[in-house]
Write an enzyme that holds these catalytic residues in place. Structure first.
Site, PDB file in Angstrom:
ATOM      1  CG  ASP A  64       5.605 -97.272 -48.411  1.00 23.21           C
ATOM      2  OD1 ASP A  64       6.514 -96.991 -49.226  1.00 23.21           O
ATOM      3  OD2 ASP A  64       4.924 -98.315 -48.479  1.00 23.21           O
ATOM      4  CE1 TYR A 118       0.612-104.461 -51.795  1.00 19.49           C
ATOM      5  CE2 TYR A 118       2.053-103.042 -53.096  1.00 19.49           C
ATOM      6  CZ  TYR A 118       1.683-104.310 -52.665  1.00 19.49           C
ATOM      7  OH  TYR A 118       2.373-105.406 -53.102  1.00 19.49           O
ATOM      8  CE  LYS A 133       5.914 -99.166 -57.245  1.00 17.13           C
ATOM      9  NZ  LYS A 133       5.032 -99.189 -56.115  1.00 17.13           N
TER      10      LYS A 133
HETATM   11  C1  LIG Z   1       5.097-100.364 -55.047  1.00 18.18           C
HETATM   12  C2  LIG Z   1       4.997-100.085 -53.602  1.00 18.18           C
HETATM   13  C3  LIG Z   1       5.525-100.943 -52.635  1.00 18.18           C
HETATM   14  C4  LIG Z   1       6.115-102.287 -52.988  1.00 18.18           C
HETATM   15  O1  LIG Z   1       7.235-102.173 -53.794  1.00 18.18           O
HETATM   16  P1  LIG Z   1       7.720-103.473 -54.629  1.00 18.18           P
HETATM   17  O2  LIG Z   1       8.969-103.013 -55.299  1.00 18.18           O
HETATM   18  O3  LIG Z   1       6.604-103.783 -55.569  1.00 18.18           O
HETATM   19  O4  LIG Z   1       7.950-104.557 -53.658  1.00 18.18           O
HETATM   20  C5  LIG Z   1       5.477-100.558 -51.314  1.00 18.18           C
HETATM   21  N1  LIG Z   1       4.939 -99.388 -50.945  1.00 18.18           N
HETATM   22  C6  LIG Z   1       4.411 -98.533 -51.853  1.00 18.18           C
HETATM   23  C7  LIG Z   1       3.853 -97.238 -51.385  1.00 18.18           C
HETATM   24  C8  LIG Z   1       4.417 -98.856 -53.209  1.00 18.18           C
HETATM   25  O5  LIG Z   1       3.867 -98.021 -54.083  1.00 18.18           O
END
Ligand SMILES: *Cc1c(COP(=O)(O)O)cnc(C)c1O
Length: 428
Positions: free
Chosen positions: A239, A144, A267
């Protein structure tokens, strides 16, 4: 556990907010429940509007590595706020947070801050396309990357092909730039590069996929992606929005000794305020406006309050803090395994540092999305409900991981495990 006030608020919210929520997973749909309205949260504990106290293993889905409302973070944000909430101009907090990010991601020469993980990924993909002059992206089923149009794509019926949109509203031309591959399969990625190598701008992967279960990848597989990207002039994007700063090395890439070209963060680096970031070596970042032609901007980017929360959060991530996280994680893993051995309920625990996942099903935990059994949601919702009734909050979805913070203590881990033992006894 009484939830009258929560239910009442939820019913009211349904008139005003779509499904009563501002992010779909909060709706508790996949565990067949109604959302719990929080009143306040401190450390490991959240208190709901009915006065119930829950030990929280969600921690706002990852950002709160030091628990809820840590006094040092609150103080720092409060102090900073006295001088203004948003400048729309440079300030020292941006430099300070950038230095701390670079400290643990040494292959980043420069950083750009944005306001969410989604924004970071969207911008990193644009930068990769701008830098390479190519359009196509390879992504993996089960990773994701936020709700970025070109990455909201899953594989169609073909094994390795251009994917299908996982939401209406995404133009087919956009989907047409995304190749989707299953995780953990070297040959398919090799094939994609053979077929499309000179049009691929980037491969994007969560090096530790943690949004669709915790699908720990073989380091050799990640090394293979590195090798293919280098050979074909594509960029490798890690990511690390969820995995970044979860480990002492800072970067999961460093942990497995693989250097990506671009890394995205979010995060943890915002300590509970909205922050995302992406960074890379100088020659790539220099393509970004105002130095280069690739445009990306943000009214609230580098917001002083968010930078302050991030700085304080990273400053508290000492060697000792990571030792605490690892200690609690390994305790949880060992204790859960002991409990699982006593019962016939089909479940495993997968754990990496302070991230853990209850992997439903009898089979060995999978490394790719298709290995997650189709009844995972049903199995998990039983466990989730039982733990919630006993005061332990896990994510309301079988695909989400759990988070341990530096303010969890052994008693919270042992308490949750003994609650799990009770729940599984009832299910046996
Ligand atoms: C949470 C997450 C996102 C999206 O971040 P948001 O702050 O919710 O837009 C993208 N990539 C990864 C791996 C994530 O865990």
């Amino acid at each position: 556990m009484q939830r009258e006030n929560s239910n009442e608020l939820h019913n009211e919210a349904l008139n005003h907010l779509v499904g009563g929520v501002n992010s779909p997973v909060r709706a508790f749909k996949s565990v067949h429940g109604s959302p719990i309205y929080f009143h306040k949260a401190s450390g490991v504990t959240v208190t709901d509007v009915d006065g119930n106290e829950l030990v929280d293993f969600v921690q706002s889905w990852g950002p709160l590595i030091h628990g809820h409302s840590h006094p040092n973070i609150i103080d720092k944000v409060y102090q900073t706020m006295q001088n203004g909430t948003s400048f729309g101009a440079p300030h020292v907090g941006e430099i300070e947070l950038a230095k701390r990010v670079k400290n643990r991601f040494p292959f980043m020469d420069m950083v750009r801050f944005v306001s969410s993980g989604t924004e970071a990924v969207m911008s990193a993909v644009r930068l990769a396309r701008g830098y390479t002059g190519r359009d196509n992206i390879i992504k993996f089923e089960g990773c994701y990357h936020g709700h970025v149009d070109s990455l909201m794509v899953s594989s169609g019926s073909g094994l390795a092909t251009f994917g299908i949109a996982s939401s209406p509203g995404i133009p087919s031309d956009t989907i047409g730039t995304t190749l989707v591959a299953p995780l953990d399969d070297d040959e398919i990625v090799e094939y994609l590069f053979e077929e499309h190598g000179d049009s691929i701008a980037a491969v994007i992967i969560e090096p530790l996929p943690a949004n669709n279960g915790l699908l720990v990848q073989r380091p050799e597989y990640l090394a293979k992606l590195r090798e293919l990207c280098t050979a074909h002039g594509a960029l490798l994007i890690f990511d690390e929005v969820i995995s970044g700063f979860r480990f002492e090395q800072g970067s999961y890439g460093a942990l497995v000794d693989i250097e990506p070209d671009i890394t995205t963060l979010g995060k943890v680096i915002g300590g509970g305020l909205p922050v995302g970031a992406y960074g890379a070596r100088r020659e790539i970042m220099e393509k970004l406006s105002p130095l280069g032609p690739v445009y990306q901007a943000g009214t609230l980017s580098g917001n002083p309050l968010a930078m302050a929360a991030g700085i304080q959060t990273l400053d508290m991530l000492t060697e000792d803090a990571y030792e605490v996280l690892e200690g609690l994680g390994s305790l949880l893993e060992a204790e859960v395994n002991t409990v699982l051995e006593k019962h016939s309920f089909p479940m495993h625990i997968v754990r990496h540092g302070s991230l853990f996942w209850f992997s439903p099903g009898a089979e060995t935990p999978p490394r790719c999305a298709s290995g997650i059994p189709s009844n995972a949601g049903v199995l998990y919702s039983l466990v989730h409900k039982g733990l919630l009734e006993r005061g332990y909050m896990l994510a309301p979805s079988s695909y989400e991981v759990g988070f341990i913070s530096t303010v969890h203590e052994e008693k919270h881990i042992l308490g949750m495990v003994s609650a799990l033992d009770e729940v599984l006894s009832e299910l046996d």
